[in-house]
Scaffold this motif. Structure first.
Motif, short mmCIF file in Angstrom:
data_model
loop_
_atom_site.label_atom_id
_atom_site.label_comp_id
_atom_site.label_asym_id
_atom_site.label_seq_id
_atom_site.Cartn_x
_atom_site.Cartn_y
_atom_site.Cartn_z
N TYR A 51 0.84 -1.19 0.00
CA TYR A 51 0.00 0.00 0.00
C TYR A 51 0.87 1.24 0.00
O TYR A 51 1.90 1.28 0.68
CB TYR A 51 -0.91 0.00 1.23
N GLU B 118 0.69 7.19 1.39
CA GLU B 118 -0.45 8.11 1.56
C GLU B 118 -1.66 7.35 2.09
O GLU B 118 -2.39 7.83 2.95
CB GLU B 118 -0.81 8.78 0.23
N PHE B 119 -1.87 6.15 1.55
CA PHE B 119 -2.99 5.32 2.00
C PHE B 119 -2.81 4.95 3.47
O PHE B 119 -3.76 5.01 4.26
CB PHE B 119 -3.09 4.08 1.12
N ARG B 120 -1.60 4.57 3.84
CA ARG B 120 -1.33 4.19 5.22
C ARG B 120 -1.60 5.36 6.16
O ARG B 120 -2.20 5.19 7.22
CB ARG B 120 0.11 3.74 5.38
N SER B 121 -1.13 6.55 5.77
CA SER B 121 -1.33 7.70 6.65
C SER B 121 -2.82 8.05 6.78
O SER B 121 -3.28 8.44 7.85
CB SER B 121 -0.54 8.91 6.16
N LYS B 122 -3.60 7.88 5.70
CA LYS B 122 -5.04 8.14 5.79
C LYS B 122 -5.72 7.12 6.70
O LYS B 122 -6.61 7.48 7.48
CB LYS B 122 -5.67 8.11 4.39
N VAL B 123 -5.30 5.86 6.63
CA VAL B 123 -5.86 4.84 7.52
C VAL B 123 -5.53 5.19 8.97
O VAL B 123 -6.40 5.09 9.86
CB VAL B 123 -5.33 3.44 7.14
N ASP C 120 -4.92 8.16 10.17
CA ASP C 120 -5.72 9.33 10.54
C ASP C 120 -7.14 8.92 10.92
O ASP C 120 -7.72 9.45 11.88
CB ASP C 120 -5.77 10.34 9.39
N LEU C 121 -7.71 7.98 10.18
CA LEU C 121 -9.06 7.49 10.50
C LEU C 121 -9.07 6.76 11.84
O LEU C 121 -10.04 6.85 12.60
CB LEU C 121 -9.57 6.57 9.39
N LEU D 9 -12.34 -0.27 9.82
CA LEU D 9 -11.50 0.12 8.69
C LEU D 9 -11.18 -1.07 7.80
O LEU D 9 -11.17 -0.95 6.58
CB LEU D 9 -10.20 0.76 9.19
N GLU E 45 3.66 3.60 13.69
CA GLU E 45 3.32 5.02 13.91
C GLU E 45 3.63 5.41 15.35
O GLU E 45 4.15 6.50 15.61
CB GLU E 45 1.85 5.26 13.58
#
Length: 177
Positions: A27, A30-35, A37-38, A48, A66
């Protein structure tokens, strides 16, 4: 019959294809950071996973990394991991070169007599290599190299140079006639 399958048929083709294990998906960051953030916004890992069609076991390591990157948990940060990976890759590139240098040193020691090694060091340092590295590779002490460099030529070496010059000049005179 289907063209290109040699009479095997589509069923066997798909059966063989399904036996292969699928490659793990990678992945984008950017996708990881959005996940993540959610997750911080209050969504659960299970929600998720279901909504984004990814495994819960994929999200947990992202959350753990993270926490390490932000200093909430001990461990190797992502930047440190990237630096270590780059360093290991560079070491893996340099190890064969080092082995080549070791073998070349062994061959050079067999060919270049000890008294000529100082001259070889002088030539290599004129080409930009460090004196310390050249002395280490050719197994000559740095102090011995500097002593050789500051020492005036011996009577024997002066006589040898004079005889060499005389024999070369007499050779050119006799060969030109």
């Amino acid at each position: 019959m289907f063209p290109g399958f040699g009479g095997v048929g589509l069923l066997v083709f798909y059966a063989r294809r399904s036996l292969r294990r699928p490659l793990p998906r990678s992945y984008p960051p950017e996708f990881r950071s959005k996940v993540l953030d959610l997750l911080e916004a209050g969504r659960t890992v299970a929600q998720l996973g279901n909504d984004l069609n990814i495994s819960d076991q994929t999200i947990y390591p992202w959350r753990r990394q993270e926490a390490i990157d932000t200093g909430q948990r001990p461990g190797v940060t992502s930047t440190d991991h990237a630096e270590l990976t780059a360093a290991r890759r560079r070491i893996a590139e340099l190890e064969p070169e080092l082995e080549i240098h070791r073998r070349a040193t062994g061959l050079l020691e067999a060919v270049v007599p000890p008294k000529a090694r100082s001259t070889a060091i002088q030539t290599m340092t004129a080409e930009g290599l460090t004196i310390e590295a050249c002395c280490r590779v050719l197994e000559v002490s740095v102090s011995g190299y500097f002593a050789w460099r500051s020492r005036p030529p011996s009577q024997r070496s002066l006589r040898h140079a004079w005889l060499t010059e005389r024999s070369e000049s007499s050779w050119t005179l006799t060969s030109s006639e």
